[in-house]
Design an enzyme around this catalytic site. Structure first.
Site, PDB file in Angstrom:
ATOM      1  N   ASN A  35      34.605  38.039  41.648  1.00  0.00           N
ATOM      2  CA  ASN A  35      35.290  37.317  40.573  1.00  0.00           C
ATOM      3  C   ASN A  35      36.799  37.565  40.503  1.00  0.00           C
ATOM      4  O   ASN A  35      37.530  36.759  39.940  1.00  0.00           O
ATOM      5  CB  ASN A  35      34.617  37.563  39.212  1.00  0.00           C
ATOM      6  CG  ASN A  35      34.671  39.006  38.773  1.00  0.00           C
ATOM      7  OD1 ASN A  35      34.969  39.891  39.577  1.00  0.00           O
ATOM      8  ND2 ASN A  35      34.381  39.258  37.520  1.00  0.00           N
ATOM      9  N   LYS A  61      36.610  46.609  51.932  1.00  0.00           N
ATOM     10  CA  LYS A  61      35.460  45.767  52.287  1.00  0.00           C
ATOM     11  C   LYS A  61      35.412  44.677  51.221  1.00  0.00           C
ATOM     12  O   LYS A  61      34.965  44.901  50.097  1.00  0.00           O
ATOM     13  CB  LYS A  61      34.169  46.602  52.289  1.00  0.00           C
ATOM     14  CG  LYS A  61      32.869  45.794  52.217  1.00  0.00           C
ATOM     15  CD  LYS A  61      32.617  44.934  53.436  1.00  0.00           C
ATOM     16  CE  LYS A  61      31.317  44.145  53.332  1.00  0.00           C
ATOM     17  NZ  LYS A  61      31.395  42.970  52.409  1.00  0.00           N
ATOM     18  N   THR A  74      31.944  38.775  50.135  1.00  0.00           N
ATOM     19  CA  THR A  74      31.891  37.618  51.041  1.00  0.00           C
ATOM     20  C   THR A  74      32.647  36.438  50.422  1.00  0.00           C
ATOM     21  O   THR A  74      33.570  35.898  51.043  1.00  0.00           O
ATOM     22  CB  THR A  74      30.431  37.253  51.365  1.00  0.00           C
ATOM     23  OG1 THR A  74      29.869  38.383  52.030  1.00  0.00           O
ATOM     24  CG2 THR A  74      30.340  36.046  52.274  1.00  0.00           C
ATOM     25  N   GLY A 120      31.512  45.792  40.668  1.00  0.00           N
ATOM     26  CA  GLY A 120      30.474  44.812  40.968  1.00  0.00           C
ATOM     27  C   GLY A 120      29.264  45.013  40.088  1.00  0.00           C
ATOM     28  O   GLY A 120      29.388  45.510  38.964  1.00  0.00           O
ATOM     29  N   GLY A 121      28.113  44.668  40.621  1.00  0.00           N
ATOM     30  CA  GLY A 121      26.881  44.736  39.832  1.00  0.00           C
ATOM     31  C   GLY A 121      26.038  45.949  40.152  1.00  0.00           C
ATOM     32  O   GLY A 121      26.568  47.036  40.421  1.00  0.00           O
ATOM     33  N   GLU A 136      32.936  50.312  38.396  1.00  0.00           N
ATOM     34  CA  GLU A 136      32.962  49.411  37.255  1.00  0.00           C
ATOM     35  C   GLU A 136      31.859  48.396  37.488  1.00  0.00           C
ATOM     36  O   GLU A 136      31.926  47.585  38.404  1.00  0.00           O
ATOM     37  CB  GLU A 136      34.317  48.714  37.120  1.00  0.00           C
ATOM     38  CG  GLU A 136      34.435  47.958  35.816  1.00  0.00           C
ATOM     39  CD  GLU A 136      35.075  46.602  35.989  1.00  0.00           C
ATOM     40  OE1 GLU A 136      34.534  45.634  35.416  1.00  0.00           O
ATOM     41  OE2 GLU A 136      36.090  46.498  36.701  1.00  0.00           O
ATOM     42  N   CYS A 172      33.147  40.607  33.928  1.00  0.00           N
ATOM     43  CA  CYS A 172      32.347  41.691  33.379  1.00  0.00           C
ATOM     44  C   CYS A 172      32.692  41.904  31.914  1.00  0.00           C
ATOM     45  O   CYS A 172      31.870  42.370  31.131  1.00  0.00           O
ATOM     46  CB  CYS A 172      32.547  42.967  34.188  1.00  0.00           C
ATOM     47  SG  CYS A 172      34.242  43.440  34.292  1.00  0.00           S
ATOM     48  N   THR A 173      33.911  41.533  31.513  1.00  0.00           N
ATOM     49  CA  THR A 173      34.355  41.723  30.134  1.00  0.00           C
ATOM     50  C   THR A 173      34.153  40.468  29.275  1.00  0.00           C
ATOM     51  O   THR A 173      34.722  40.377  28.189  1.00  0.00           O
ATOM     52  CB  THR A 173      35.845  42.092  30.103  1.00  0.00           C
ATOM     53  OG1 THR A 173      36.525  41.165  30.948  1.00  0.00           O
ATOM     54  CG2 THR A 173      36.115  43.489  30.563  1.00  0.00           C
TER      55      THR A 173
END
Ligand code: G3H
Length: 478
Positions: free
Chosen positions: A158, A181, A184, A234-235, A253, A287-288
């Site tokens: 994102n 890294k 994708t 990320g998740g 995070e 995420c926020t």
């Protein structure tokens, strides 16, 4: 077939020996937009080896010179904002204007790292021994901050550029080398951003960028003995990384389920504007983002009406046309969001708008009368759907917020400053915003999540400190 973008190592752009590539699907057209190299584990080994060597020299480079190079990279990045933003539009369907903002914000972030770094790292400490019981004044201790070594940065789709530089800037100013890294979706934007660092003239091997399949090189990178620090955004993958990573400092995070608690005395126009901005910007893929509204029953009707009026004005369509709501990042993401909407429908939520989807494009949706038995009350949609739960007491709102496994941010709307502070103290989240939607920035503010939302604290200053270690030298007097 088209070209495959090369990966970056040893100051050069290279093709992977694998001969394989990874396709990047444009979320809007749902066709292959770009391809990147599928690097091998052997190539990762070489990258980390070069990174290690480059870091040793970099740690000896004067701080002001490191800062100078970072300022240069920041300026080059801003100069190239248009082509990089264009990649963001095509890879992650971020609205055109927001894509440009992401690149400019990233340039500013790099410069701020350089400025902050010279101040923080330009200072050490001097301690004397006789403050501790039993000691004479016979020991003088000097401390300074030293780099960790090779930092591995893994940003999410994102904010591929911004959340990459929020790791690269602090790592480099502190004297570390950096292996990136990219996600994708967003990998090509990242490669272009890395080219700006290349043009700035950083030493060979100091910054590298490896692309490839997570299944092939993901664990290999995060468990690599040559990596001295991991900064990940990320998740759920972050939880898996934390369990597998070795004895290295971690900055994580992860997700959030940011609650927006609305009291009876709140300025409802302000709340509505913040629910729109907080819940629907970048189609809720932050995420926020505001992920659940907890509103006092007595003002709920009025608030829902105001939000609905604003939802009706949101422009839905392709990112190129700078629409407010654009296709979500992937088909699987759209399917997941749809699953949450269907679950809420079955369990009786009020759909303020009709559910509508075309490909990956999902129309903005406010769900009223959501109850705790619905998945949307707890799960993170990462899409343009905002649930509203009506509460009969503030305690009920705080309880819902704290029952979440996430604890990133939250917000409270009230004109009563005393209540705001008490509620903020009671909310188990890394940050509470009073009278505004949650947000990470400005980028020098501390940014952290409790519980499953993360490890450590970010923000420029905290990241610089996290990517260093204290070294002390003690003088022993006779
Ligand atoms: O998605 C996670 C980001 O760290 C949120 O950043 O608040 O600037 O959108 P933002």
């Amino acid at each position: 077939e088209g070209d495959v973008f090369k990966y970056y190592t040893d100051g050069e752009w290279k093709k992977s020996a694998s001969g394989k590539s990874v396709a990047i699907i444009n979320p809007t057209t749902r066709t292959t937009q770009y391809k990147v190299q599928a690097c091998t584990q052997e190539e990762v080994n070489k990258v980390i080896e070069s990174s290690k060597i480059a870091q040793k020299q970099w740690a000896k480079t004067p701080l002001w010179k490191r800062a100078e190079l970072l300022h240069k990279a920041a300026a080059i990045l801003k100069e190239h904002k248009a082509p990089i933003a264009d990649c963001l539009v095509k890879e992650i369907a971020k609205p055109a204007k927001d894509s440009v903002t992401e690149v400019v914000r990233s340039g500013d972030l790099i410069s701020y790292c350089a400025e902050e770094g010279v101040r923080i790292l330009g200072e050490g400490k001097f301690l004397v021994s006789d403050s501790f019981p039993g000691n004479e004044r016979t020991k003088y201790c000097l401390t300074s901050k030293i780099p960790l070594g090779v930092v591995l940065a893994i940003p999410p789709f994102n904010y591929p550029v911004n959340l990459a530089v929020s790791k690269i800037g602090p790592a480099l100013i502190a004297g570390n080398s950096l292996v990136l890294k990219p996600p994708t979706q967003g990998a090509v934007a990242c490669l272009h951003m890395v080219q700006c660092f290349h043009l700035a003239g950083f030493p060979t091997g100091l910054i590298s960028c490896v692309t490839g399949k997570g299944s092939e090189i993901g664990d290999f990178l995060t468990m690599h003995p040559g990596v001295n620090c991991i900064s990940f955004t990320g998740g759920d993958t972050g939880i898996a990384i934390s369990k597998k990573a070795g004895m290295v400092p971690l900055q994580m995070e992860l997700g959030g389920k940011d609650a927006c608690i609305v009291l009876e005395d709140a300025d409802l126009d302000l709340v509505a504007a913040n629910i729109i901005k907080g819940g629907f910007s970048y189609s809720g893929q932050r995420c926020t983002a505001v992920k659940v509204v907890l509103v006092m029953e007595s003002v709920a009707d009025a608030l829902v009406e105001k939000v609905n009026a604003k939802v009706a004005k949101l422009k839905v369509g392709p990112p190129e046309e700078d629409c407010d709501i654009t296709p979500v990042v992937s088909e699987s993401s759209a399917n997941f969001i749809e699953g949450l909407a269907k679950d809420a429908k079955t369990k009786g939520a009020t759909f303020c708008q009709e559910y509508k989807r075309e490909g990956n494009l999902i129309w903005p949706l406010l769900l009223d009368n959501v109850r705790p038995d619905m998945r949307i009350a707890w799960e993170e949609p990462f899409g343009p759907i905002v649930p509203v739960i009506r509460i009969s007491s503030v305690e009920e709102g705080i309880h819902h917020c704290n029952a979440s496994n996430f604890g990133l941010q939250g917000c409270v709307f009230t004109k009563d400053i005393n209540k705001a502070i008490l509620i903020s103290d009671a909310m188990e989240t890394g940050t509470v915003q009073i009278n505004s939607a949650p947000a990470r920035g400005p980028d020098h503010f501390p940014f952290q999540g409790l519980k499953d939302s993360g490890i450590g604290s970010q923000g420029i200053t905290n990241s610089i400190n996290m990517m260093t270690k204290i070294k002390s030298t003690v003088f022993n007097l006779p």
